[in-house]
Design an enzyme around this catalytic site. Structure first.
Site, PDB file in Angstrom:
ATOM      1  N   GLN A 213      44.638  48.064  46.910  1.00  0.00           N
ATOM      2  CA  GLN A 213      42.989  48.049  47.174  1.00  0.00           C
ATOM      3  C   GLN A 213      42.881  49.516  46.529  1.00  0.00           C
ATOM      4  O   GLN A 213      42.964  50.024  47.594  1.00  0.00           O
ATOM      5  CB  GLN A 213      41.745  47.303  48.286  1.00  0.00           C
TER       6      GLN A 213
ATOM      7  N   ASP B  90      48.227  43.551  39.132  1.00  0.00           N
ATOM      8  CA  ASP B  90      46.829  44.431  39.149  1.00  0.00           C
ATOM      9  C   ASP B  90      47.271  45.514  37.584  1.00  0.00           C
ATOM     10  O   ASP B  90      46.403  45.622  37.683  1.00  0.00           O
ATOM     11  CB  ASP B  90      46.985  45.522  40.541  1.00  0.00           C
TER      12      ASP B  90
ATOM     13  N   LYS C 151      40.013  37.879  47.994  1.00  0.00           N
ATOM     14  CA  LYS C 151      41.121  38.089  47.565  1.00  0.00           C
ATOM     15  C   LYS C 151      41.985  37.135  48.479  1.00  0.00           C
ATOM     16  O   LYS C 151      43.117  36.053  47.851  1.00  0.00           O
ATOM     17  CB  LYS C 151      41.912  38.948  47.478  1.00  0.00           C
TER      18      LYS C 151
END
Ligand code: NDP
Length: 298
Positions: free
Chosen positions: A99, A122, A55
């Site tokens: 994460q 997200d 990422k």
């Protein structure tokens, strides 16, 4: 009937990243700063480390700033919440991604709910999920949006098509359902308690499998000509040498004989996830800076 086309997620992701990079350059000249993505990793889960590294690299390659925060596995929950609060307040940060999974002593739901919905790249905060369900503009979870982008690239207008989504997780199944409803599909959601799953799947023009069971969906479940999106990532032993290989939730060779198009695993949905994360970051950056983003730019 000829074999189904393989939907090339790698190529689609590359095209999306190129569009993001173009938009990111425009943002930098308009805003006088780069768009920024902060990624928070708690602990040393090897798969998560790989994702976070990837990422970071792709964020920088798209012309955006990457801020990585790596915390030890025993970080107290309060410390993580305080970091999220600092990132919420930091004007250089347009997107925040924590994460998952988090270590067991940390309440994931609580941490996610702390993220400013305007930076929720997200798309997992309750506010983002609510906006999605209400059909309001907002940030949408990356993998589900990637699935629907691939479908639209492959089939064009999805209006009126029968879609079956197998899986109802917050991360994948439910957001896919909302997105397909927005595309005017007739959507059925199947899950572990669904009766006669093969018969349900056989009705579908579009099948999205997000289960986590290697090759569960067989070729004879698929309606001839259907488009199949396989979200599953399952590691199974390779017969020959004891090493492992990745397979999806769909038996690819069998389904290819029946479907019109299908995403392979690997190389289908997977590559789209990070590309959509970058897309969400640049979308958030524009909104947060009050700079208009041209319709259809991404
Ligand atoms: P979850 O385990 O959270 O959800 C799985 C879903 O599948 C549940 O809704 C469950 O039903 C359903 N299910 C389980 N067994 C069956 C069965 N026998 N028949 C029908 N439905 C069943 O998984 P996720 O949604 O997080 O992920 C799904 C898959 O997608 C995994 O393989 C994961 O690795 C992959 N993935 C891939 C990503 C990518 O970038 N390509 C990103 C995210 C996930 P119930 O609700 O009743 O328990």
């Amino acid at each position: 009937m000829s074999e189904a086309a393989l939907i090339d997620g790698k190529a689609s992701a590359e095209r999306l990243r190129a569009r993001v990079a173009e938009v990111a350059a425009g943002f930098e000249s308009a805003a006088g700063r780069k768009a920024g993505l902060a990624v928070v990793l708690v602990g040393e889960d090897p798969a998560s480390q790989v994702y976070v590294r990837s990422k970071g690299k792709q964020t920088v390659a798209a012309g955006m700033a990457s801020f990585e925060h790596k915390l030890p596995a025993d970080t107290p929950e309060a410390e993580l919440l305080a970091l999220v609060a600092r990132l919420n307040a930091d004007p250089a940060v347009d997107g925040i991604l924590v994460q998952l999974p988090l270590p067991a002593h940390i309440d994931e739901t609580k941490v996610i709910a702390t993220i400013d919905p305007n930076k929720d790249v997200d798309g997992l905060t309750p506010v983002s999920s609510g906006r999605l369900a209400l059909g309001l503009p907002g940030l949408v979870p990356c993998t589900p949006l990637g699935c629907v982008m691939l479908l639209k690239e492959n089939r064009g207008d999805l209006t009126g098509l029968d879609a079956v989504v197998i899986g109802r997780s917050i991360l994948v199944g439910k957001p896919v359902v909302q997105l397909l409803l927005q595309e005017n599909c007739t959507v059925t959601v199947a899950h572990s308690r669904t009766r006669d799953l093969p018969a349900v799947v056989r009705r579908a023009d579009i099948v999205v499998a997000a289960v986590g069971r290697p090759e569960m969906v067989r070729g004879d479940w698929i309606k001839p000509g259907a488009t199949v999106i396989d979200v599953g990532i399952n590691r199974v032993p390779a017969a020959e040498d004891g090493r492992t290989r990745l397979v999806g939730d769909v038996a690819l060779a069998e389904a290819r004989a029946v479907a019109s198009a299908i995403t392979p695993v690997p190389g289908g949905v997977g590559p789209m996830t990070i590309a959509v994360l970058l897309r969400n970051t640049i979308v958030a950056a524009h909104r947060n800076a009050g700079i208009e983003l041209a319709d259809g730019a991404l």
